[in-house]
Design a protein around this motif. Structure first.
Motif, mmCIF file in Angstrom:
data_model
loop_
_atom_site.group_PDB
_atom_site.id
_atom_site.type_symbol
_atom_site.label_atom_id
_atom_site.label_comp_id
_atom_site.label_asym_id
_atom_site.label_seq_id
_atom_site.Cartn_x
_atom_site.Cartn_y
_atom_site.Cartn_z
ATOM 1 N N LEU A 58 0.814 -1.209 0.000
ATOM 2 C CA LEU A 58 0.000 0.000 0.000
ATOM 3 C C LEU A 58 0.852 1.265 0.000
ATOM 4 C CD1 LEU A 58 -2.843 -0.869 2.531
ATOM 5 C CD2 LEU A 58 -3.015 -0.705 0.043
ATOM 6 N N LYS A 59 1.903 1.263 0.796
ATOM 7 C CA LYS A 59 2.762 2.447 0.891
ATOM 8 C C LYS A 59 3.473 2.728 -0.435
ATOM 9 C CE LYS A 59 5.617 4.904 3.985
ATOM 10 N NZ LYS A 59 5.910 5.093 5.367
ATOM 11 N N ILE A 60 3.998 1.677 -1.057
ATOM 12 C CA ILE A 60 4.687 1.845 -2.340
ATOM 13 C C ILE A 60 3.700 2.279 -3.418
ATOM 14 C CG2 ILE A 60 5.940 0.640 -4.176
ATOM 15 C CD1 ILE A 60 7.276 -1.012 -1.908
ATOM 16 N N GLU A 61 2.522 1.691 -3.400
ATOM 17 C CA GLU A 61 1.493 2.060 -4.375
ATOM 18 C C GLU A 61 1.144 3.546 -4.247
ATOM 19 O OE1 GLU A 61 -2.137 -0.550 -5.826
ATOM 20 O OE2 GLU A 61 -2.469 0.281 -3.830
ATOM 21 N N LYS A 62 0.981 4.012 -3.023
ATOM 22 C CA LYS A 62 0.651 5.415 -2.793
ATOM 23 C C LYS A 62 1.795 6.332 -3.242
ATOM 24 C CE LYS A 62 -1.832 6.731 0.670
ATOM 25 N NZ LYS A 62 -2.332 7.057 2.010
ATOM 26 N N LEU A 63 3.034 5.941 -2.938
ATOM 27 C CA LEU A 63 4.185 6.743 -3.354
ATOM 28 C C LEU A 63 4.294 6.825 -4.873
ATOM 29 C CD1 LEU A 63 6.838 5.559 -0.757
ATOM 30 C CD2 LEU A 63 5.857 7.852 -0.954
ATOM 31 N N LEU A 64 4.029 5.727 -5.552
ATOM 32 C CA LEU A 64 4.068 5.743 -7.023
ATOM 33 C C LEU A 64 2.981 6.645 -7.590
ATOM 34 C CD1 LEU A 64 4.907 2.089 -8.118
ATOM 35 C CD2 LEU A 64 6.267 4.134 -8.484
ATOM 36 N N GLU A 65 1.802 6.619 -6.993
ATOM 37 C CA GLU A 65 0.721 7.483 -7.446
ATOM 38 C C GLU A 65 1.109 8.949 -7.287
ATOM 39 O OE1 GLU A 65 -2.867 6.463 -5.382
ATOM 40 O OE2 GLU A 65 -2.897 4.446 -6.241
ATOM 41 N N VAL A 66 1.685 9.295 -6.164
ATOM 42 C CA VAL A 66 2.123 10.673 -5.909
ATOM 43 C C VAL A 66 3.181 11.074 -6.936
ATOM 44 C CG1 VAL A 66 3.397 12.154 -4.292
ATOM 45 C CG2 VAL A 66 1.544 10.698 -3.473
ATOM 46 N N PHE A 67 4.125 10.197 -7.181
ATOM 47 C CA PHE A 67 5.173 10.497 -8.155
ATOM 48 C C PHE A 67 4.578 10.736 -9.543
ATOM 49 C CE2 PHE A 67 8.093 9.253 -11.503
ATOM 50 C CZ PHE A 67 9.141 10.131 -11.242
ATOM 51 N N LEU A 68 3.662 9.881 -9.947
ATOM 52 C CA LEU A 68 3.061 10.023 -11.276
ATOM 53 C C LEU A 68 2.272 11.322 -11.403
ATOM 54 C CD1 LEU A 68 1.964 6.349 -11.941
ATOM 55 C CD2 LEU A 68 3.865 7.579 -12.987
ATOM 56 N N VAL A 69 1.582 11.710 -10.346
ATOM 57 C CA VAL A 69 0.838 12.970 -10.370
ATOM 58 C C VAL A 69 1.811 14.144 -10.474
ATOM 59 C CG1 VAL A 69 -0.576 14.523 -8.958
ATOM 60 C CG2 VAL A 69 -1.205 12.111 -9.184
ATOM 61 N N GLN A 70 2.905 14.096 -9.727
ATOM 62 C CA GLN A 70 3.883 15.179 -9.746
ATOM 63 C C GLN A 70 4.596 15.253 -11.094
ATOM 64 O OE1 GLN A 70 6.383 14.347 -6.397
ATOM 65 N NE2 GLN A 70 4.989 15.314 -4.951
ATOM 66 N N ALA A 71 4.732 14.115 -11.770
ATOM 67 C CA ALA A 71 5.433 14.083 -13.051
ATOM 68 C C ALA A 71 4.634 14.753 -14.173
ATOM 69 C CB ALA A 71 5.775 12.640 -13.424
ATOM 70 N N HIS A 72 3.343 14.901 -13.950
ATOM 71 C CA HIS A 72 2.505 15.517 -14.995
ATOM 72 C C HIS A 72 2.398 16.944 -14.742
ATOM 73 C CE1 HIS A 72 1.268 11.323 -15.771
ATOM 74 N NE2 HIS A 72 1.312 11.773 -17.006
#
Length: 72
Positions: A58-72
């Motif tokens: 769950l923690k890694i999934e959330k971190l990846l989501e945050v990263f992807l949002v920031q990348a856009h």
């Protein structure tokens, strides 16, 4: 190829590529342990160990989501 040192890093220390790889590994492990527990009634890890896998996922999934949002 899976790098064992990923297991020793906190989710925040993982690169995006490592996080994706770890998420895949954890997904497979969780699926495997779910089958053992729910279908075969023969768990091979404790509830606590399962919870640690699931929380890390769950923690890694959330971190990846945050990263992807920031990348856009």
């Amino acid at each position: 190829m899976f790098q064992n040192n990923i297991l020793y890093k906190s989710p925040e220390e993982l690169t995006v590529a490592e996080a994706a790889q770890e998420l895949e590994r954890l997904s497979k492990a969780i699926e495997y342990h779910n089958k053992l527990y729910y279908e075969k009634n023969s768990p091979s890890i404790t509830d606590s160990e399962y919870d640690k896998l699931f929380q890390r996922h769950l923690k890694i999934e959330k971190l990846l989501e945050v990263f992807l949002v920031q990348a856009h």
